[in-house]
Write an enzyme that holds these catalytic residues in place. Structure first.
Site, PDB file in Angstrom:
ATOM      1  N   THR A  73       0.350  -1.475   0.008  1.00  0.00           N
ATOM      2  CA  THR A  73      -0.206   0.581   0.224  1.00  0.00           C
ATOM      3  C   THR A  73       0.902   1.256   0.092  1.00  0.00           C
ATOM      4  O   THR A  73       2.117   1.464   0.560  1.00  0.00           O
ATOM      5  CB  THR A  73      -0.650   0.205   1.665  1.00  0.00           C
ATOM      6  N   ASP A  74       0.357   2.049  -0.072  1.00  0.00           N
ATOM      7  CA  ASP A  74       1.478   3.340  -0.013  1.00  0.00           C
ATOM      8  C   ASP A  74       1.231   3.609   1.326  1.00  0.00           C
ATOM      9  O   ASP A  74       0.191   3.159   1.961  1.00  0.00           O
ATOM     10  CB  ASP A  74       0.528   4.609  -0.649  1.00  0.00           C
TER      11      ASP A  74
END
Ligand code: NOJ
Length: 700
Positions: free
Chosen positions: A226-227
């Site tokens: 994920t960011d």
């Protein structure tokens, strides 16, 4: 779980964490790994990941600048150097390349992109991956790469960072996806989804994007991360009602590692117990991460290349500085050069003025371990080579942490203090030419660095006009992360150079171009607007039913503005050299191309000027009719050709039927018979054209 730096090794870490973000340095990473392996139950080495974007300690120009070199080879070399410097400091993986296509330079992260063209972006994304990884990520000085931000993040509405995106599948497949696919086909080891919602669903929890496209269609088998805090943000997006729901959505979509937020750790066990996340899903994620650690060779050597002695030797070494200097020179784009005011001559007296004349603010916010004090300023680059008189004058650099009131009063409305302007008069009166170094501070671009006014600070423009009124030739050098509105600056300057954020050796590289030691060869990979109101602006747009016959504002009921031209100030592909080139008409080996076949297109290129120079010969195609409306031009190839004055050369391109395909949603790559236009010329506005027809020999 991926934990951010700023922690102590403790039980929590050894029991919950598999990777560390942003922690670098051979001594630190070795110490942490050692302790971790001693304390942890499973003895699975930690993965050290960080943002090595355009250099580690030796900083190259920011990606948009590097892209203007039109040299994937150069980008590959810079990425290899970055990997070498990072690997000896204990880094295993970088969050690069950024493969986002950008059409709106209000978006601050345009500085991290390679521009508006899917073909070039793809070449560059592959080049970054090859440079970082080589053929084998476990080899010495190689690190794994993570392509980001999948997908469409660069299309943030109104150029505001993190904003929503609405992009048709046709646009995604033909413009936004190709560079990601290219990175993956080159062996990229990780994918990071964008922060943005794509067509209503945040990328982090978008099953169509992650499962259907990435996993099923592209067969990507490595981890997805994920960011930063993107799982938490699923609630703010309005997709999930709680962190638990967010964890469930992200895990089930296929997020293998959560960056910074901790919902997987907090909710994972409960979700599994409740059957909301299957053990199969968790096992698959674990397997992908273990495989990556194995491919990096961490089970044999958990420290990989981390070595404090090598750090001393390798960081910022002579060879790396030399490559930084070459890449700074190659990323400079000469936008205007009236009366051959450039290159400078040895015996000329030069007044050097402006906020970036002796400024070490040459790195962007992804400067990694680069240090301002190690940067070469323009003054330092020029000083020993020509007679340069530096007039320090008034401080014009605006504080980036400005308030709304300041933006609209100090910066935009207050005139430059007269005494301050007068302070330049002495320097100017005694010189032959003026170099004026202007721009926007590095912190005005980058993540969350979007601007609604992409102008030069008003005081800088005032100074330029004032100097221009002196009658002395003014050579304006622009330092910026993004294309700025430069119409007024261009009009007031005799020469104009776009220097981007040029990195550690910026001053030397720019001085090389100004003095002609390096010949300018940079070309824009992004259109420069006349005004912010033209954005989004890009050369490879779809046609309209009512195109303008000419670039004017008077033609009513055609697509355009009543108060501004459609054309950019400087188009994609544009950039001057110190010489002039002439193109002959295009010669085609055949007017018909068959499915599976090829034809040759050739032009004769002549250097008609008095300087040697490298021309970037550009090939564009247009498909005149098809199931979908096709762009007015699409870059399909280019060649860099060096010619001495008076020299001519034939430049040819092979056009294959494969180059004429495009991705039709539901059908895949499709070849449609019909007529095509082919252009070979100096930039994306070239009208040097030939036509041919594609015939299908068998039905597919
Ligand atoms: C957020 C940014 O969007 C991403 O590009 C970066 O890699 C991560 N933070 C980690 O620093």
């Amino acid at each position: 779980m991926g934990l951010h730096y700023g922690f102590h090794i403790n039980r929590f870490l050894t029991e919950t964490t598999g990777s560390i973000l942003g922690m670098v340095g051979a001594r630190q990473t070795i110490a942490i790994q050692k302790q971790y392996l001693k304390d942890s139950k499973h003895k699975i080495p930690l993965l050290f990941m960080t943002d090595v974007i355009h250099g580690y300690r030796t900083i190259f120009p920011s990606p948009l600048g590097l892209a203007c070199s039109w040299s994937p080879e150069l980008i590959e070399q810079t990425a290899a150097v970055a990997a070498k410097e990072a690997s000896v400091s204990g880094v295993h993986l970088t969050f690069s390349p950024m493969a986002d296509l950008v059409r709106d330079c209000r978006w601050g992260r345009v500085v991290e992109s390679t521009g508006e063209d899917p073909y070039l972006n793809s070449l560059y994304a592959s080049a970054f991956v090859r440079g970082y990884q080589g053929d084998d990520v476990s080899a010495p000085y190689k690190i794994a790469s993570c392509v980001k931000h999948f997908a469409g993040y660069g299309a943030a509405e109104s150029g505001k960072d993190y904003n929503t995106t609405d992009i048709s599948e046709y646009q995604l497949r033909n413009f936004y996806f190709p560079a990601f696919k290219a990175a993956i086909d080159s062996g990229c080891k990780m994918v990071m989804p964008g922060f943005n919602a794509l067509n209503g669903i945040p990328c982090t929890a978008n099953p169509w994007l992650i499962q259907d496209i990435l996993r099923e269609e592209w067969k990507f088998t490595d981890p997805v991360i994920t960011d930063c805090t993107a799982t938490y943000e699923l609630t703010a997006h309005g997709l999930c009602a709680s962190n638990k729901e967010a964890a469930q959505a992200a895990i089930n979509t296929g997020m293998d590692i959560e960056m910074v937020s901790t919902t997987f750790f907090e909710e994972g066990e409960n979700l599994a117990a409740e059957g909301k996340v299957s053990m199969q899903t968790i096992d698959a994620a674990v397997e992908r991460i273990l495989r990556l650690k194995d491919e990096l060779g961490l089970f044999e050597n958990p420290y990989k290349d981390a070595d404090p002695v090598a750090e001393e030797k390798i960081h910022l070494c002579k060879e790396h500085r030399a490559l930084a200097r070459e890449s700074a020179a190659k990323s400079v784009v000469l936008l205007k050069n009236e009366h051959h005011v450039l290159p400078l001559h040895k015996n000329e007296k030069i007044a050097l003025i402006g906020p970036y004349a002796d400024n070490k603010n040459l790195l962007d916010i992804w400067k990694c371990q680069g240090k301002e004090e190690e940067c070469v300023t323009l003054l330092e680059g020029l000083r020993d080579r020509i007679q340069v008189f530096y007039a320090e004058g008034c401080a014009l650099e605006e504080n980036p942490a400005i308030s709304y009131e300041e933006v609209h009063t100090v910066d935009r409305d207050t005139s430059c203090d007269a005494a301050c302007l007068n302070s330049y008069d002495a320097a100017v009166s005694d010189c032959d030419k003026i170099i004026l170094a202007l721009g926007e501070p590095a912190s005005w671009s980058g993540e969350a660095g979007s601007r609604a006014h992409i102008t030069l600070p008003k005081k800088q423009l005032e100074l330029l006009k004032r100097l221009s009124a002196s009658g002395k030739p003014v050579i304006t050098v622009i330092f910026s992360g993004r294309p700025l509105e430069l119409s007024e600056a261009a009009a007031a300057s005799t020469a104009l150079l776009q220097a981007w954020l040029p990195g550690t050796e910026g001053g030397n590289g720019i001085a090389d171009v100004l003095t002609g030691t390096s010949l300018p060869e940079g070309r824009l990979t992004i259109s420069f607007p006349r005004t912010v109101g033209q954005l989004p602006l890009y050369y490879n747009a779809l046609p309209t039913g009512r195109p303008k016959k000419s670039d004017s504002i008077t033609e009513r009921f055609s697509s355009g503005y009543i108060d501004e031209l459609n054309s950019p100030l400087y188009p994609f592909g544009y950039g001057l050299t110190y010489t002039t080139f002439q193109y002959s008409g295009i010669r085609l080996s055949d007017k018909v191309i068959k499915e599976g076949g090829t034809i040759e297109a050739a032009i004769t290129l002549t250097n008609t000027g008095t300087f040697p120079g490298t021309e970037t010969v550009q090939l564009y195609l247009r498909d005149l009719a098809g199931a979908y409306s096709r762009p007015v031009k699409m870059l399909k190839g280019f060649q860099k050709v060096f010619l001495s004055p008076g020299e001519s050369r034939t430049v040819d391109f092979t056009i294959s039927a494969e180059m004429l395909q495009y991705d039709i949603p539901g059908h895949g790559m499709t070849l449609e018979p019909g007529d095509f236009q082919l252009f070979i010329g100096v930039d994306s506005t070239t009208a040097n054209l030939a036509e041919f027809t594609l015939v299908k020999t068998r039905e597919s």
